[in-house]
Design a protein around this motif. Structure first.
Motif, PDB file in Angstrom:
ATOM      1  N   VAL A  28     -32.159  42.746  43.981  1.00 47.63           N
ATOM      2  CA  VAL A  28     -31.263  41.868  43.227  1.00 47.63           C
ATOM      3  C   VAL A  28     -32.053  41.092  42.182  1.00 47.63           C
ATOM      4  N   ARG A  29     -33.195  40.582  42.568  1.00 45.60           N
ATOM      5  CA  ARG A  29     -34.048  39.835  41.632  1.00 45.60           C
ATOM      6  C   ARG A  29     -34.432  40.704  40.435  1.00 45.60           C
ATOM      7  N   GLY A  30     -34.841  41.919  40.688  1.00 46.57           N
ATOM      8  CA  GLY A  30     -35.226  42.816  39.602  1.00 46.57           C
ATOM      9  C   GLY A  30     -34.073  43.132  38.675  1.00 46.57           C
ATOM     10  N   GLU A  31     -32.923  43.402  39.256  1.00 49.43           N
ATOM     11  CA  GLU A  31     -31.733  43.733  38.463  1.00 49.43           C
ATOM     12  C   GLU A  31     -31.295  42.553  37.589  1.00 49.43           C
ATOM     13  N   LEU A  32     -31.259  41.369  38.175  1.00 49.09           N
ATOM     14  CA  LEU A  32     -30.824  40.190  37.433  1.00 49.09           C
ATOM     15  C   LEU A  32     -31.827  39.814  36.344  1.00 49.09           C
ATOM     16  N   ASN A  33     -33.110  39.865  36.672  1.00 46.37           N
ATOM     17  CA  ASN A  33     -34.130  39.538  35.675  1.00 46.37           C
ATOM     18  C   ASN A  33     -34.108  40.516  34.508  1.00 46.37           C
ATOM     19  N   ILE A  81     -27.037  28.439  40.914  1.00 45.01           N
ATOM     20  CA  ILE A  81     -27.105  29.581  39.989  1.00 45.01           C
ATOM     21  C   ILE A  81     -25.701  29.963  39.537  1.00 45.01           C
ATOM     22  N   THR A  82     -24.745  29.913  40.426  1.00 47.37           N
ATOM     23  CA  THR A  82     -23.356  30.238  40.074  1.00 47.37           C
ATOM     24  C   THR A  82     -22.840  29.270  39.011  1.00 47.37           C
ATOM     25  N   TRP A  83     -23.117  27.985  39.169  1.00 41.89           N
ATOM     26  CA  TRP A  83     -22.672  26.995  38.184  1.00 41.89           C
ATOM     27  C   TRP A  83     -23.338  27.240  36.839  1.00 41.89           C
ATOM     28  N   ASP A  84     -24.617  27.540  36.870  1.00 40.78           N
ATOM     29  CA  ASP A  84     -25.331  27.791  35.620  1.00 40.78           C
ATOM     30  C   ASP A  84     -24.840  29.077  34.949  1.00 40.78           C
ATOM     31  N   CYS A  85     -24.525  30.086  35.737  1.00 39.71           N
ATOM     32  CA  CYS A  85     -23.989  31.342  35.178  1.00 39.71           C
ATOM     33  C   CYS A  85     -22.620  31.125  34.541  1.00 39.71           C
ATOM     34  N   ALA A  86     -21.854  30.198  35.079  1.00 35.63           N
ATOM     35  CA  ALA A  86     -20.530  29.921  34.521  1.00 35.63           C
ATOM     36  C   ALA A  86     -20.634  29.326  33.118  1.00 35.63           C
ATOM     37  N   ARG A  87     -21.737  28.699  32.805  1.00 34.59           N
ATOM     38  CA  ARG A  87     -21.931  28.106  31.472  1.00 34.59           C
ATOM     39  C   ARG A  87     -22.274  29.155  30.415  1.00 34.59           C
ATOM     40  N   LEU A  88     -22.911  30.244  30.833  1.00 38.08           N
ATOM     41  CA  LEU A  88     -23.428  31.218  29.868  1.00 38.08           C
ATOM     42  C   LEU A  88     -22.395  31.748  28.876  1.00 38.08           C
ATOM     43  N   PRO A  89     -21.229  32.237  29.332  1.00 42.73           N
ATOM     44  CA  PRO A  89     -20.277  32.789  28.357  1.00 42.73           C
ATOM     45  C   PRO A  89     -19.815  31.770  27.322  1.00 42.73           C
ATOM     46  N   TYR A  90     -19.670  30.528  27.734  1.00 37.33           N
ATOM     47  CA  TYR A  90     -19.196  29.498  26.803  1.00 37.33           C
ATOM     48  C   TYR A  90     -20.280  29.087  25.816  1.00 37.33           C
ATOM     49  N   LEU A  91     -21.511  29.020  26.290  1.00 37.29           N
ATOM     50  CA  LEU A  91     -22.614  28.732  25.375  1.00 37.29           C
ATOM     51  C   LEU A  91     -22.747  29.835  24.336  1.00 37.29           C
ATOM     52  N   ALA A  92     -22.579  31.084  24.760  1.00 34.47           N
ATOM     53  CA  ALA A  92     -22.672  32.215  23.823  1.00 34.47           C
ATOM     54  C   ALA A  92     -21.474  32.245  22.880  1.00 34.47           C
ATOM     55  N   GLN A 108     -33.429  32.366  35.272  1.00 36.78           N
ATOM     56  CA  GLN A 108     -34.540  33.224  35.683  1.00 36.78           C
ATOM     57  C   GLN A 108     -35.485  32.477  36.618  1.00 36.78           C
ATOM     58  N   LEU A 109     -35.780  31.251  36.283  1.00 38.68           N
ATOM     59  CA  LEU A 109     -36.649  30.456  37.150  1.00 38.68           C
ATOM     60  C   LEU A 109     -36.033  30.253  38.528  1.00 38.68           C
ATOM     61  N   GLN A 110     -34.734  30.011  38.568  1.00 35.24           N
ATOM     62  CA  GLN A 110     -34.054  29.819  39.851  1.00 35.24           C
ATOM     63  C   GLN A 110     -34.075  31.094  40.685  1.00 35.24           C
ATOM     64  N   ILE A 111     -33.853  32.226  40.053  1.00 36.82           N
ATOM     65  CA  ILE A 111     -33.866  33.506  40.771  1.00 36.82           C
ATOM     66  C   ILE A 111     -35.274  33.788  41.296  1.00 36.82           C
ATOM     67  N   ASN A 112     -36.274  33.548  40.479  1.00 37.34           N
ATOM     68  CA  ASN A 112     -37.654  33.756  40.926  1.00 37.34           C
ATOM     69  C   ASN A 112     -38.036  32.767  42.026  1.00 37.34           C
ATOM     70  N   HIS A 113     -37.493  31.559  41.952  1.00 34.61           N
ATOM     71  CA  HIS A 113     -37.736  30.568  43.008  1.00 34.61           C
ATOM     72  C   HIS A 113     -37.120  31.033  44.332  1.00 34.61           C
ATOM     73  N   LEU A 114     -35.936  31.633  44.269  1.00 33.55           N
ATOM     74  CA  LEU A 114     -35.337  32.188  45.482  1.00 33.55           C
ATOM     75  C   LEU A 114     -36.285  33.191  46.120  1.00 33.55           C
ATOM     76  N   TRP A 115     -36.843  34.057  45.301  1.00 34.09           N
ATOM     77  CA  TRP A 115     -37.773  35.067  45.805  1.00 34.09           C
ATOM     78  C   TRP A 115     -38.973  34.395  46.485  1.00 34.09           C
ATOM     79  N   GLU A 116     -39.542  33.415  45.815  1.00 31.26           N
ATOM     80  CA  GLU A 116     -40.729  32.750  46.351  1.00 31.26           C
ATOM     81  C   GLU A 116     -40.452  32.022  47.665  1.00 31.26           C
TER      82      GLU A 116
END
Length: 126
Positions: A28-33, A81-92, A108-116
């Protein structure tokens, strides 16, 4: 003897679930990154119109992958991460490219932090 067998089976199950969860998180981390990196490259290349659709696809991709991760990761980490993802379409959509780029990096930092924090290591187990 019976208790020993039961204990060994339980330890084997714990190890198997841990390996399965680690592999799932790794994939999942690889796919999302990869998706986030593609969006960041498009922003740097001035292809802002393509990013609007990409952010919507990423948001849906995240929601699909979150269902897998919710089984073994704390909900608060995933909700952020879900809240931050919800912002992306509107920012774009509304053209705030600097904020969009910052948000992509933050996710990306949050996803990598999950991995760590979720990979079973001596420092994360004890």
């Amino acid at each position: 003897m019976k208790r020993l067998i039961i204990s060994l089976v339980m330890v084997a199950l714990i190890i198997a679930f841990s390996i399965s969860n680690t592999v799932t998180l790794y994939n999942v981390r690889g796919e999302l990154n990869e998706h986030l990196n593609n969006m960041a490259q498009k922003l740097e290349g001035g292809e802002a119109q393509d990013v609007v659709e990409d952010t919507q696809q990423f948001q849906q991709l995240w929601l699909d992958r979150e269902e897998k991760l919710v089984r073994f990761i704390r909900h608060t980490d995933l909700e952020q991460i879900t809240w931050d993802c919800a912002r992306l379409p509107y920012l774009a959509k509304y053209g705030d490219m600097a904020e969009l780029t910052a948000e992509i990096n933050r996710i990306q930092l949050q996803i990598n932090h999950l991995w760590e924090t979720q990979v079973p290591r001596i420092r994360t187990v004890f």
